[in-house]
Every structure is written in C-alpha cells, then in structure tokens.
Scaffold this active site. Structure first.
Site, short mmCIF file in Angstrom:
data_model
loop_
_atom_site.label_atom_id
_atom_site.label_comp_id
_atom_site.label_asym_id
_atom_site.label_seq_id
_atom_site.Cartn_x
_atom_site.Cartn_y
_atom_site.Cartn_z
N ASP A 66 0.38 7.03 -1.74
CA ASP A 66 -1.05 6.78 -1.96
C ASP A 66 -1.83 6.58 -0.66
O ASP A 66 -2.94 7.12 -0.52
CB ASP A 66 -1.27 5.61 -2.92
CG ASP A 66 -0.49 4.36 -2.54
OD1 ASP A 66 0.20 4.34 -1.51
OD2 ASP A 66 -0.55 3.38 -3.33
N GLN A 74 3.49 4.00 -3.72
CA GLN A 74 4.71 4.16 -2.92
C GLN A 74 5.81 3.21 -3.37
O GLN A 74 5.58 2.23 -4.06
CB GLN A 74 4.40 3.91 -1.45
CG GLN A 74 3.61 5.04 -0.79
CD GLN A 74 3.52 4.86 0.71
OE1 GLN A 74 2.56 4.33 1.22
NE2 GLN A 74 4.55 5.32 1.42
N HIS A 75 7.02 3.54 -2.94
CA HIS A 75 8.20 2.67 -2.97
C HIS A 75 8.85 2.47 -4.33
O HIS A 75 9.99 2.03 -4.39
CB HIS A 75 7.87 1.28 -2.41
CG HIS A 75 7.14 1.26 -1.12
ND1 HIS A 75 7.58 1.93 0.00
CD2 HIS A 75 5.97 0.65 -0.77
CE1 HIS A 75 6.73 1.72 0.99
NE2 HIS A 75 5.76 0.95 0.55
#
Length: 518
Positions: free
Chosen positions: A280, A79-80
């Site tokens: 995830d 992520q991110h």
C-alpha cells in the site's frame, strides 16, 4: 472530405485493498482522468478470512461500474499480512494482518537468533510483529498442525491477484489451485523479512528459520516453464507440484511486468492484463508520482513516513525499514500504529465532529498550553513497544481545556511521525518537501500543525485514493510498457514554521511514559 471517428480512451483500474475497505478506481490510461470509482467495507479485526477481501473486491468492482470496458487492472494491498495456503489452494487459517501483534515474541526470537544488524544487512529491515516472517514463526510455534499444512505463503495483494487471474480452490475458481501461478512485487516482498531489496532475491535461509520448512520461488524450472511466465487459460486440472515438500513463495515481478491475463469468471471479463501489484505505501508513492526528495507522511489507521530513494537503505537499529518501491527504486519507511484513530478517539471523548475538533485545536497555542500526548494507545511499532500505552502529561488547572486536548492529540500524532521522518533522514536520505496524505491530512488543524512540526515545506495533494491510483498507474504501465506521468494536483501548501516547544514537550512526555513501563 472525411472526418476521423473519435476513439474511446483506454481505461485501467486500480485496487486499494486496505485494512478497512476495498476501493476501486477506473482511470484513463493516457491522462489519468478519473472515470468512476467504487468501494466496499472489510470486516474489522486483526485476523480476517481472505474470502472477505474477495467479496469486497467483487462488490467494489460492481460499485465502480464493472470492468467490461477496462483493459488492465492491478492491486495494491495492506502489507505484511500472512495468507497461508494448503496444496488444494484453501486458506489454512484466517489471515493475520499487519496490525496483529501476537507475534511480538516471535520477532524477538528471530532477532536473537540472527541479529538485528544481520537482518538489516540481508533484508533491509529488522523484524517487528507486523512483518510476515514473525507471523510464520508464531504459526510454527503456536499452531504446528496448521504450519504443517502450509504449501504456499502469500501476501494479501498476492492472493487477490491470484484470484483475479482465475485461480483458487476448485470450488471457487475457474483455473483451480495452481500455486505456481502466485506472484508478488518487489515492494510487498521487501516487507516479509525474507526477501532482499539489494539482492532482488528471497533469502530462503531466513524463510526456513521463520516457518521451520524450506521454501522456493514459484514458477520457472520447478514448473517446467523456462520463462517463468504466469499461465493463463489452463484447465482446473493444472495443480501445483508440491512433491518436493518445499513451500511455494510467489514469483517476484518488476514494476512494469504483468502477472498474466484474466479468464472470464464472476465480474471479471476475459483478457484483462493484470499488473504486478504493490504494497500500500509503495502504491501511494506511485500514485503521487513521488520522486527522490519527496517525503510522504500518510495519516490513515496507521501512520507512515517514507521517502523515495535510488539506492537501498539499511538501518541496523531497525527503526527504518529499507523497503523496495513499486517503480524500481527504494522506499525507506517508518510506520506508527497510532495515527488518525488518535484524533477519532479524542474527538469522541470531547463529543465533537471533525470540523469542531479542528476548530478547538486551532484555538489553542503551539505547545497546547503545556499539555502533551504520546499516542501509543494500541502499543507501537516505531518505537518497537507492542505493549505500550498512551501518556498524557502537563495537566494543570490552566492547561486542562478542550482546546489544548484537541491540539495535543494532533501535536502528539504528528510528533511521532516527525520522529519517523528524522530517522529516515538520519540514513542520509534527501528530503526537499513533505507530502501530507490520508484522511486526516484534510483537517485544517492537522495541516497547520504539520507546518510547525516539520522543517520542510508541506504540500497537501488534492483529495484522492492514492493507493488505488498507484495501482491504476501500474496497470497502465503493464499495458503500455511506459511509466505514466499523470501529474499531481495540490490543494494547499505551507512554508515551514518550526515550533521547538512542541517537540520539547513531546520529549518530556516520552520520558515520563518510559518510566512507567516495566
């Protein structure tokens, strides 16, 4: 008399593109039976050229026996991370990963401007250095020339989905740089700090505040396609329209929606249905078939404690991130930067392998003889202390043993995650059991200590690639329109045996550590 000829089962593939590696699993769509799998490494570091992810995906697909007999595929990813693209579909700079903390100052600036409670109200979470919005603000301030080139912003799994569909630069893809074909899913979008899980929409004001430029969602009317459906089979001349100067943000898909179908390119055959993808942690929750009442404790490079809920969660303090999940619900989550690598570090110091590390830890008593480790080795995300260091306390001539140090590492790592679990429950989230996953969850000492740290039954699912499995379930969902229910196999379970001495020592060590910080 006639006999029916048995038919081959429909197969689906799931991808876990994590910080360290890319894993591909191929499963039967109806039963979930694992057919084959493959893996490939990612480069180390907190900034990575996205092309390395694509190369690893290609290698993992080949290691898994290819996709020629597969009907659908979906990607779950870290992520991110910030993937910034220019109008030609080229990456503006290496991607900044979730664990790159250079944007810590930017996170504080955004909070100062908007307010923590207001961020939580509008996006379900408060920005920290991990989140995409803070990386955009850092890019705006530190690399203004690169920021000016940005035509689209994607997350790691968005970019891989786009590439799977056949898009990319003219030199690297079959369909060319159509930025309007970018898609994401609600779970990953909710980790950007400019998308609202409650409203199911981008907060374009917060996006513009981060990058300093206006944005818009891909597809739909801006593209001349009223349905907003992702195109397939178009010629390389189909190029994004960026005439209005706004930055393209991926269209947000629901769990059962498909991103499109593939054209033939490289190891990817034509006609595969491509699922929406997921972050995830949401992928892991789907892979576990987690439902309301389940608390997932994931011990990988980072640690996470997250639960499945049917209503959005808003924590104005910012401890709990109120993410969306990959199944239409919500995923309140607390993350720690320091998890399994804490055990690896102490194991290396002690000069032992995983088995001997577990034996040493199990030979010590709860509370580690008074030894306590607060494991902020690489700073920490929860609590938000990007510049913190670890604290080892309680050292005496009697307590300083190899056994106590091994156990203190496990107790400290799990205590940090237990703090996260408590913060989730403080938001009114129901928890009936804890599911312990990740590589370190297989360590018998970690399992035993978990039963002493958490006050609910601890269940250890059978070893598996749960993030990739969640992506495979999503691929099957996009193919059939029905959420697969494959069941969950478990390898161990423990009744809770809380040991108050562990948390008491940990609190004392936390207080000592805070005194040493500026």
């Amino acid at each position: 008399m006639t006999t029916e000829t048995p038919t081959n089962p429909t197969l689906v593939a799931g991808v876990d593109s994590s910080t360290q590696s890319c894993k591909v699993v191929v499963r039967e769509a109806d039963t979930g039976r694992l057919v084959r799998q493959g893996t490939a490494k990612h480069p180390e570091g907190t900034e990575v050229p996205p092309e390395a992810w694509w190369e690893a995906l290609v290698a993992a697909i080949e290691a898994a026996g290819g996709l020629d007999d597969v009907a659908a595929i979906s990607v779950a990813g870290q992520q991110h991370g910030l993937v910034a693209l220019d109008s030609d579909g080229a990456v503006v700079r290496d991607a900044l990963l979730w664990n790159d903390t250079r944007s810590a100052r930017a996170a504080h600036d955004l909070i100062d401007e908007v307010g923590a409670a207001e961020y939580a109200r509008r996006t379900g979470s408060v920005p920290v250095a991990s989140f995409t919005a803070t990386k955009l603000r850092w890019l705006r301030d530190a690399e203004p020339e690169n920021a000016a080139r940005v035509a689209a912003v994607a997350l790691p799994h968005d970019w891989l989905t786009w590439r799977l569909l056949g898009y990319g630069t003219r030199a690297s893809s079959a369909l060319g740089p159509d930025l309007e074909a970018l898609v994401t899913d609600r779970s990953d979008a909710s980790g950007t700090s400019y998308w609202s899980p409650a409203d199911e929409a981008y907060d374009l004001d917060l996006f513009e505040r981060a990058l300093g430029r206006a944005g818009r969602e891909a597809g739909g009317a801006d593209r001349g396609d009223a349905s907003g459906a992702a195109p397939t089979g178009e010629s390389p001349e189909s190029v994004t329209s960026t005439a209005d100067g706004r930055v393209v943000l991926p269209r947000v898909l629901q769990a059962e929606e498909a991103a499109g179908t593939t054209v033939a390119h490289g190891p990817v055959p034509a006609g595969l249905v491509v699922g929406a993808g997921a972050g995830d942690n949401a992928g892991a929750a789907l892979g576990l078939d987690a439902t309301v009442g389940d608390l997932v404790i994931s011990i990988g490079t980072s640690g996470t404690a997250f639960a499945v809920t049917d209503a959005p969660v808003t924590d104005g303090d910012g401890t709990v991130a109120g993410f969306a999940d990959a199944a239409g619900g919500f995923l309140p989550l607390v993350a720690t930067l320091n998890a399994a690598r804490v055990l690896a570090s102490i194991g290396t110091l002690l000069g032992v392998d995983h088995d001997e590390f577990a034996r040493l830890a199990l030979a010590a008593q709860p509370g580690s003889g008074g030894l306590s480790l607060v494991p902020y080795f690489e700073g920490e995300r929860t609590p938000d202390l990007p510049d913190a260091t670890a604290t080892l306390s309680g050292l005496t001539l009697a307590s300083t043993t190899r056994e106590n140090l091994a156990r203190a590492a496990i107790e400290g790592m799990l205590s940090a995650l237990a703090d996260g679990a408590a913060a989730v429950r403080d938001q009114g989230v129901e928890v009936r059991r804890a599911l312990l996953i990740g590589g370190a969850a297989l360590n018998p000492a970690v399992q035993a200590v978990a039963a002493q740290v958490f006050d609910v039954p601890v269940v250890v699912p059978s070893p598996g690639e749960y993030v990739a499995d969640g992506a495979a379930r999503q691929a099957a969902w996009a193919l059939s329109g029905t959420r697969p229910r494959w069941g969950l196999s478990t390898s161990a379970s423990f009744d809770p045996e809380p040991q108050p001495a562990i948390s008491a020592r940990y609190r004392e060590a936390q207080a000592l550590g805070s005194l040493s910080r500026p």
